[in-house]
Design a protein around this motif. Structure first.
Motif: not given
Length: 614
Positions: A69-84
């Motif tokens: 519960w670090d200011v989020l839970s499993w029903g929240g949202e995720t945004q990511a940048l990934i360098y390939h």
């Protein structure tokens, strides 16, 4: 001679201050794992030690922070940048939930609301984080869901809860008691003086443990049946979004007054997108698309390229005045033009991110005073078009709220400031193979509605929509639409190679803090830890993305050690100041030392954010 000696002493003291940090730089040559909780950073380290890459480790850290519960839970949202590293490209993961099918402007207005609420089942978008984890693992990771979720599953069975979260639960217990499933999870000592767990107490989440174990079991059964790794991950995804877990989420949300339908979860999909990008003095800076506020940082950089920031001096009155107004210009555009690009109208991003538009906006910055009534510009001519919403721009005079001079400036307990800083943690990971991951997940912070017997806390992100097009015609609520959110991972490449990966906790302050962090490194030659600890300013001239969406033009938070001559100068320019010890959410970042082939990790000197390198 005396004057020369004074100058030498002054410079030496400044240099000593600049070199000293409260936390050390984290060094590593094989991998780096940084996130919002020490136990979660350990989950990343464990995953690396098992042979996982940076994507695997980032997903393990994300799963752990959700469970904690670090200011989020499993029903929240995720945004990511990934360098390939093989493709030498940056990809964006859009795992933001959407408005459910019953969520319409008429519904909320019909219930007497000016905006969707801050809390409760009517604040929830569909869950996105689990889908984001599965997509990142399937496309870019190497490990099984079982291995990646192992730390989170162990935590769900019981982990020693830290004081920050435990006290947050206790202080929000009256709100938590409104929702039966939340009360059962968060308040194990109901009827006692302290109903929340205490720091160090084992916090057990049996329902969440069962949910996560079901997902792993689904994957493992598929693998035993001869399915491929990707097929097995997809079956776990399907169980969450179309199977018995989805059914319990929807049933319980409806029971508690929400709008979810099974079809809302089944129709939702993670998107792999091209990020937005600008070049600042030879450095390519990447952000998510305009359904986040990320492009506002890019706009700010474009504007600031027209000024000699280094000559102004770090946090001088001229520097603060310039970056404040540059942010005001960029965020005014954010407030009016940003929204989900999957819906009409389409945001004019070509014009907004053009260097020519930035030069025109830069002309509006006033050297001797803050311009409190800065509004959105007109980017359409800079992409060869005509603004279809010019009539709305002309009616925006009374939209902004204003600071009243006789009223006190913001304090840490000010409800407006609390809303402005809502949500978000960060995940940063990198490995020797070249994978780099920057994530700002959020949603489902305490107090959260828990979805029945799943143990899953729901997002509160619906509140970031508007219900009136005059505020932002691109971000008006529609079923199936993603709200324009504050969540904003960052990445930068130099000479085609990773240069900096960075993110920060906080709401509308995120891209303000990240802009200054980036400039600290690029313009003022700070190392990654110095830049993370350095004093920031915060502006409240933009509209808050939370609550009543207020703004406070001219209001500025400064670090409490700001010199009196800078304070006096800014006051003359019309700023209304408050002063705090800490002026940024915790910043986490990785800098890439190509000369030595190593990583430099930075993590702010406050909060519980923590990094491990090897």
């Amino acid at each position: 001679m005396k004057r020369i000696l004074t100058l030498i002493v002054t410079f030496s003291c400044f240099n000593l201050f600049a070199q000293t940090t409260q936390k050390p730089v984290i060094h590593g040559k094989n991998w780096m794992a940084i996130t919002g909780k020490p136990l979660a950073a350990t989950a990343g380290a464990m995953t690396f030690q098992k042979g996982g890459n940076a994507v695997d480790a980032a997903c393990a850290m994300l799963a752990a922070t959700c469970t904690m519960w670090d200011v989020l839970s499993w029903g929240g949202e995720t945004q990511a940048l990934i360098y390939h590293p093989q493709q030498k490209k940056v990809f964006a993961i859009n795992a933001m939930g959407v408005a459910p099918s019953g969520a319409t402007v008429d519904f909320y207005k019909g219930n007497g609301m000016e905006y969707p609420p801050e809390f409760g089942p009517l604040a929830a978008t569909t869950p996105g984080t689990f889908g984001g984890i599965i997509t990142m693992l399937a496309e870019y990771g190497t490990m099984s869901l079982k291995d990646v979720l192992a730390p989170a599953i162990e935590m769900a069975k019981g982990y020693p809860i830290e004081a920050q979260t435990a006290n947050q639960i206790e202080s929000n217990k009256d709100k938590i008691k409104e929702w039966p499933y939340s009360k059962a999870v968060f308040l194990p000592h109901q009827g006692e003086e302290r109903e929340a767990p205490s720091a160090g107490e084992l916090f057990v989440q049996e329902d969440l443990y069962q949910t996560l174990q079901k997902l792993v079991d689904t994957e493992q059964e598929a693998l035993k049946a001869g399915k491929s790794r990707k097929e097995a991950l997809q079956l776990a995804y399907d169980r969450f979004y179309t199977g018995d877990i989805a059914e319990e989420i929807v049933r319980s949300v409806k029971e508690q007054g929400g709008l979810f339908e099974l079809q809302d979860l089944a129709d939702w999909q993670v998107k792999i997108e091209q990020p937005t990008q600008v070049n600042y003095k030879g450095i390519d800076v990447y952000k998510m698309q305009e359904w986040t506020q990320g492009p506002a940082l890019l706009q700010s950089l474009n504007i600031l390229e027209n000024f000699d920031l280094k000559a102004m001096g770090y946090n001088s009155a001229n520097y603060i005045n310039t970056i404040y107004q540059a942010m005001s210009l960029a965020f005014a555009d954010r407030d009016f033009y940003y929204g989900d690009p999957a819906f009409q109208p389409q945001s004019p991003m070509q014009g907004l991110l053009s260097k020519e538009y930035a030069r025109e906006r830069a002309k509006l910055i006033r050297e001797n005073k803050n311009v409190a009534d800065i509004g959105p510009g007109d980017p359409y001519p800079f992409q060869g078009g005509t603004n279809p919403f010019k009539h709305l721009l002309e009616k925006r005079e009374n939209i902004l709220s204003y600071y009243e001079p006789e009223k006190p400036i913001l304090g840490l307990d000010d409800p407006f400031l609390q809303e402005f800083l809502l949500g978000t943690t960060t995940v940063q990971a990198a490995d020797a193979e070249g994978w780099v991951v920057s994530i700002t997940p959020s949603g489902g912070w305490v107090p959260a509605v828990i979805a029945g017997n799943t143990g899953i806390g729901l997002s509160q992100r619906m509140q970031s929509f508007v219900l009136d097009e005059k505020l932002n015609p691109f971000n008006v609520l529609e079923p199936g639409k993603r709200p324009r959110v504050t969540l904003t991972p960052s990445m930068a490449l130099k000479d085609g190679r990773p240069f900096l990966s960075f993110a920060v906790q906080g709401g509308d302050t995120q891209d303000q803090n990240l802009l200054q962090f980036f400039l600290n490194v690029v313009e003022f030659d700070m190392n990654v830890q110095q830049a993370a600890e350095a004093a920031n300013i915060n502006s409240y001239q933009m509209q808050s993305s939370f609550g009543a969406h207020e703004s406070k033009p001219g209001a500025i938070t400064l670090q409490e050690n700001t010199p009196p001559w800078v304070r006096a100068d800014l006051k003359k320019r019309g700023y209304k100041m408050d002063f705090q010890e800490r002026t940024s959410g915790p910043i986490n970042a990785i800098w890439f030392d190509w000369k030595h082939g190593t990583f430099w990790g930075g993590s702010s000197n406050h909060g519980e954010d923590y990094g491990i390198g090897w």
